[in-house]
Design a protein around this motif. Structure first.
Motif, PDB file in Angstrom:
ATOM      1  N   TYR A  32     -17.698  -5.151   6.573  1.00  0.00           N
ATOM      2  CA  TYR A  32     -17.334  -6.215   5.643  1.00  0.00           C
ATOM      3  C   TYR A  32     -15.901  -6.647   5.919  1.00  0.00           C
ATOM      4  CZ  TYR A  32     -21.335  -4.362   3.053  1.00  0.00           C
ATOM      5  OH  TYR A  32     -22.576  -3.925   2.699  1.00  0.00           O
ATOM      6  N   SER A  33     -15.583  -7.887   5.534  1.00  0.00           N
ATOM      7  CA  SER A  33     -14.197  -8.331   5.678  1.00  0.00           C
ATOM      8  C   SER A  33     -13.510  -8.228   4.315  1.00  0.00           C
ATOM      9  CB  SER A  33     -14.127  -9.756   6.221  1.00  0.00           C
ATOM     10  OG  SER A  33     -14.813 -10.632   5.371  1.00  0.00           O
ATOM     11  N   PHE A  34     -12.294  -7.735   4.343  1.00  0.00           N
ATOM     12  CA  PHE A  34     -11.517  -7.527   3.122  1.00  0.00           C
ATOM     13  C   PHE A  34     -10.171  -8.216   3.262  1.00  0.00           C
ATOM     14  CE2 PHE A  34     -14.236  -3.716   3.433  1.00  0.00           C
ATOM     15  CZ  PHE A  34     -14.879  -3.778   2.206  1.00  0.00           C
ATOM     16  N   ARG A  35      -9.552  -8.529   2.142  1.00  0.00           N
ATOM     17  CA  ARG A  35      -8.187  -9.065   2.124  1.00  0.00           C
ATOM     18  C   ARG A  35      -7.235  -7.924   1.811  1.00  0.00           C
ATOM     19  NH1 ARG A  35      -8.317 -13.482  -2.243  1.00  0.00           N
ATOM     20  NH2 ARG A  35      -6.073 -13.229  -2.084  1.00  0.00           N
ATOM     21  N   PHE A  36      -6.173  -7.833   2.600  1.00  0.00           N
ATOM     22  CA  PHE A  36      -5.172  -6.779   2.417  1.00  0.00           C
ATOM     23  C   PHE A  36      -3.811  -7.403   2.164  1.00  0.00           C
ATOM     24  CE2 PHE A  36      -8.425  -5.027   5.230  1.00  0.00           C
ATOM     25  CZ  PHE A  36      -8.730  -3.838   4.583  1.00  0.00           C
TER      26      PHE A  36
ATOM     27  N   ILE B 263      -5.751  -3.617  -1.326  1.00  0.00           N
ATOM     28  CA  ILE B 263      -6.976  -4.323  -0.970  1.00  0.00           C
ATOM     29  C   ILE B 263      -7.370  -5.180  -2.165  1.00  0.00           C
ATOM     30  CG2 ILE B 263      -8.446  -2.395  -1.727  1.00  0.00           C
ATOM     31  CD1 ILE B 263     -10.315  -3.104   0.676  1.00  0.00           C
TER      32      ILE B 263
ATOM     33  N   ASP C  41      -9.707  -6.740  -4.811  1.00  0.00           N
ATOM     34  CA  ASP C  41     -10.963  -6.441  -5.495  1.00  0.00           C
ATOM     35  C   ASP C  41     -11.493  -7.755  -6.059  1.00  0.00           C
ATOM     36  OD1 ASP C  41     -12.862  -5.900  -7.567  1.00  0.00           O
ATOM     37  OD2 ASP C  41     -12.141  -3.840  -7.650  1.00  0.00           O
TER      38      ASP C  41
ATOM     39  N   LEU D 166      -4.603   0.760  -1.902  1.00  0.00           N
ATOM     40  CA  LEU D 166      -5.698   1.259  -1.075  1.00  0.00           C
ATOM     41  C   LEU D 166      -5.604   2.770  -0.910  1.00  0.00           C
ATOM     42  CD1 LEU D 166      -8.165   0.589   0.574  1.00  0.00           C
ATOM     43  CD2 LEU D 166      -6.685   0.141   2.532  1.00  0.00           C
TER      44      LEU D 166
ATOM     45  N   TRP E 220     -11.165   2.553  -0.971  1.00  0.00           N
ATOM     46  CA  TRP E 220     -11.813   2.062   0.249  1.00  0.00           C
ATOM     47  C   TRP E 220     -13.339   2.176   0.108  1.00  0.00           C
ATOM     48  CZ3 TRP E 220     -11.100  -1.052   4.007  1.00  0.00           C
ATOM     49  CH2 TRP E 220     -11.665  -0.896   5.279  1.00  0.00           C
TER      50      TRP E 220
ATOM     51  N   GLN F  96     -14.586  -0.354  -2.672  1.00  0.00           N
ATOM     52  CA  GLN F  96     -14.659  -1.751  -2.215  1.00  0.00           C
ATOM     53  C   GLN F  96     -15.839  -1.977  -1.275  1.00  0.00           C
ATOM     54  OE1 GLN F  96     -13.096  -4.267  -3.617  1.00  0.00           O
ATOM     55  NE2 GLN F  96     -12.309  -2.671  -4.966  1.00  0.00           N
ATOM     56  N   HIS F  97     -16.185  -0.971  -0.494  1.00  0.00           N
ATOM     57  CA  HIS F  97     -17.386  -1.080   0.344  1.00  0.00           C
ATOM     58  C   HIS F  97     -18.636  -1.123  -0.536  1.00  0.00           C
ATOM     59  CE1 HIS F  97     -14.891  -0.279   3.862  1.00  0.00           C
ATOM     60  NE2 HIS F  97     -15.942  -0.623   4.597  1.00  0.00           N
TER      61      HIS F  97
ATOM     62  N   SER G 107     -18.973  -4.612  -1.991  1.00  0.00           N
ATOM     63  CA  SER G 107     -19.487  -5.533  -0.964  1.00  0.00           C
ATOM     64  C   SER G 107     -20.963  -5.277  -0.678  1.00  0.00           C
ATOM     65  CB  SER G 107     -18.666  -5.406   0.324  1.00  0.00           C
ATOM     66  OG  SER G 107     -17.370  -5.899   0.110  1.00  0.00           O
TER      67      SER G 107
END
Length: 155
Positions: free
Chosen positions: A9-13, A22, A24, A33, A38, A41-42, A45
């Motif tokens: 998945y792509s996340f914003r950091f 990260i 949410d 994070l 981690w 958030q997976h 997604s």
């Protein structure tokens, strides 16, 4: 962060004061994070992209009372009528999924009455369907996709 047993998945950091955060999408804010975050958030997604649960029915990290104690669940998915469909407990990847983790989610579920449970450390995932009549849970291969009424495929 280590690779987990989820699709990519792509996340914003964001990096602030030497702390990586990260974004949410449920809480609509950046969260520091940690290994557990981690995983969380997976899971979010996974629920949105693989299981097609509407964002409006997902809630992350809220307080609940269990035997008079303040506890915090990781993720819940609500039914449209407001009852809880899935209760999810996330652990950091280095935390072994033990009987104590299942006991923890079972205690939370005595208050929440979710139909399905998921326990994960990002590497190992366990899915259960509650059998309230017989006060037990049955392990499943996976969670239902949004809109499915029941699971046919059992382990």
């Amino acid at each position: 962060m280590q690779n987990l047993n989820f699709p990519s998945y792509s996340f914003r950091f964001k990096n602030s004061e030497n702390k990586l955060s990260i974004f949410d999408v449920i809480r609509k804010k950046f969260i520091i994070l940690t290994p557990e975050e981690w995983v969380r958030q997976h899971v979010v997604s996974f629920l949105l992209e693989e299981k097609k649960y509407p964002k409006s029915l997902i809630n992350v990290e809220k307080v609940l009372m269990v035997n008079g104690l303040r506890k915090r669940y990781d993720v819940v998915v609500f039914n449209p009528n407001g009852t809880i469909f899935v209760l999810i407990e996330c652990k950091a990847p280095e935390v072994k999924i033990s009987q104590a983790v299942f006991d923890q989610i079972a205690r939370y579920n005595m208050t929440l009455d979710a139909e399905f449970l998921m326990v994960t450390n990002g590497l190992n995932h366990y899915f259960c369907q509650m059998d309230f009549e017989n006060e037990k849970y049955e392990f499943l291969r996976e969670l239902p996709t949004y809109g499915e009424n029941k699971i046919e495929e059992r382990k």
